[in-house]
Scaffold this motif. Structure first.
Motif, PDB file in Angstrom:
ATOM      1  N   ALA A   8       0.853  -1.196   0.000  1.00 19.71           N
ATOM      2  CA  ALA A   8       0.000   0.000   0.000  1.00 19.71           C
ATOM      3  C   ALA A   8       0.884   1.240   0.000  1.00 19.71           C
ATOM      4  O   ALA A   8       1.837   1.342   0.787  1.00 19.71           O
ATOM      5  CB  ALA A   8      -0.910  -0.003   1.225  1.00 19.71           C
ATOM      6  N   GLU A  10       1.065   5.747  -0.680  1.00 17.15           N
ATOM      7  CA  GLU A  10       0.278   6.981  -0.617  1.00 17.15           C
ATOM      8  C   GLU A  10       0.937   8.041  -1.471  1.00 17.15           C
ATOM      9  O   GLU A  10       2.167   8.038  -1.673  1.00 17.15           O
ATOM     10  CB  GLU A  10       0.151   7.470   0.826  1.00 17.15           C
ATOM     11  CG  GLU A  10       1.477   7.759   1.505  1.00 17.15           C
ATOM     12  CD  GLU A  10       1.309   8.113   2.983  1.00 17.15           C
ATOM     13  OE1 GLU A  10       1.202   9.321   3.292  1.00 17.15           O
ATOM     14  OE2 GLU A  10       1.305   7.178   3.807  1.00 17.15           O
ATOM     15  N   THR A  11       0.156   8.927  -2.015  1.00 20.43           N
ATOM     16  CA  THR A  11       0.679   9.998  -2.859  1.00 20.43           C
ATOM     17  C   THR A  11       1.515  10.959  -2.018  1.00 20.43           C
ATOM     18  O   THR A  11       1.118  11.360  -0.917  1.00 20.43           O
ATOM     19  CB  THR A  11      -0.473  10.764  -3.531  1.00 20.43           C
ATOM     20  OG1 THR A  11      -1.218   9.844  -4.339  1.00 20.43           O
ATOM     21  CG2 THR A  11       0.067  11.878  -4.410  1.00 20.43           C
ATOM     22  N   ASP A  64      -0.681  -0.419  -4.354  1.00 22.14           N
ATOM     23  CA  ASP A  64      -2.056   0.081  -4.208  1.00 22.14           C
ATOM     24  C   ASP A  64      -1.940   1.532  -3.761  1.00 22.14           C
ATOM     25  O   ASP A  64      -1.720   1.826  -2.587  1.00 22.14           O
ATOM     26  CB  ASP A  64      -2.814  -0.763  -3.180  1.00 22.14           C
ATOM     27  CG  ASP A  64      -4.254  -0.299  -3.003  1.00 22.14           C
ATOM     28  OD1 ASP A  64      -4.613   0.773  -3.540  1.00 22.14           O
ATOM     29  OD2 ASP A  64      -5.021  -0.994  -2.312  1.00 22.14           O
ATOM     30  N   ILE A  65      -2.064   2.426  -4.757  1.00 16.10           N
ATOM     31  CA  ILE A  65      -1.890   3.851  -4.456  1.00 16.10           C
ATOM     32  C   ILE A  65      -3.271   4.461  -4.247  1.00 16.10           C
ATOM     33  O   ILE A  65      -3.916   4.934  -5.185  1.00 16.10           O
ATOM     34  CB  ILE A  65      -1.132   4.567  -5.590  1.00 16.10           C
ATOM     35  CG1 ILE A  65       0.138   3.802  -5.952  1.00 16.10           C
ATOM     36  CG2 ILE A  65      -0.794   6.007  -5.182  1.00 16.10           C
ATOM     37  CD1 ILE A  65       0.824   4.305  -7.193  1.00 16.10           C
ATOM     38  N   GLU A  66      -3.718   4.367  -3.011  1.00 17.06           N
ATOM     39  CA  GLU A  66      -5.014   4.930  -2.638  1.00 17.06           C
ATOM     40  C   GLU A  66      -6.127   4.425  -3.566  1.00 17.06           C
ATOM     41  O   GLU A  66      -6.933   5.184  -4.098  1.00 17.06           O
ATOM     42  CB  GLU A  66      -4.933   6.463  -2.637  1.00 17.06           C
ATOM     43  CG  GLU A  66      -3.889   6.980  -1.645  1.00 17.06           C
ATOM     44  CD  GLU A  66      -3.563   8.459  -1.826  1.00 17.06           C
ATOM     45  OE1 GLU A  66      -4.065   9.069  -2.786  1.00 17.06           O
ATOM     46  OE2 GLU A  66      -2.785   8.986  -1.005  1.00 17.06           O
TER      47      GLU A  66
END
Length: 217
Positions: A8, A10-11, A64-66
């Motif tokens: 996972a 995150e931007t 898995d970017i958001e």
């Protein structure tokens, strides 16, 4: 192919040295995703989980970017020169069915002919393969060899192609070790030097005696 690795992400919205330090304190790794002509995408990855994943430098990772999935492979891993952590990652975006070129470690098997030894000249070789099925290593068997193993001796997995342009340079050098007798020569040289030193000292002593005798006259 290895087990699927999912991470996972995150931007990343903050940049600069200060934000990078804050990210590392929070056990996050700044990374950039390149590829397919798209604009670079900046993300933050969980430190420990990512470090485990990239122990294989050609690991296929699904981010898995958001909620948006993106498959990537490590392109460049920047590590701290002192502390045991990753400073930054460059990631290459890949798609199913796409072929990419990666550097793959060479694994030597077997032993050369009796009386010969070997040296691995090229620890990695560039290989073009399916992005979803990248080899973790490329084997080369030197069993019984008494001459250098060239790139054509590499054992490539199905679907992979060697991307080397120089096919004449050895991957593994096979050679006969040369015996060098240094110890006896060193002892002889030391004895000669000692003898020369004694002769020189004796000569100086005689000259000194002659000079003193002349002075007394």
């Amino acid at each position: 192919m290895a087990d699927k690795i999912e991470i996972a992400a995150e931007t990343r919205t903050e940049f600069g040295k200060g934000s990078a330090r804050r990210a590392r304190r929070a056990d996050k790794i700044p990374a950039v995703i390149y590829g397919h002509g798209d604009d670079p995408r900046h993300v933050l990855l969980p430190g420990h989980e990512t470090a485990l994943a990239v122990r294989n430098p050609n690991a296929l990772i699904t981010l898995d970017i958001e909620g948006d999935e993106q498959m990537v492979v490590p392109k460049d891993i920047q590590r701290d020169p002192i502390k045991p952590w990753i400073v930054h990652l460059d990631l290459l975006a890949v798609r199913k069915g796409e072929k990419i070129v990666v550097d793959v470690p060479v694994e030597v098997t077997g032993d050369p002919a009796d009386g010969y030894e070997y040296m691995l000249d090229q620890p990695t070789v560039p290989v073009e393969a399916d992005a979803l099925n990248l080899p973790e290593s490329i084997g080369i068997d030197i069993t019984g060899l008494d001459e250098n193993a060239l790139p054509d001796a590499l054992i490539l997995p199905k679907g992979a192609e060697l991307a080397l342009t120089d096919l004449e340079s050895p991957i593994v050098s096979i050679y006969e070790p040369q015996e060098v007798e240094l110890e006896e020569d060193t002892e002889e040289e030391a004895a000669e030097a000692e003898g020369e030193g004694e002769e020189s000292a004796a000569g100086e002593s005689e000259e000194s005696g002659d000079e003193e005798s002349g002075d007394s006259e």
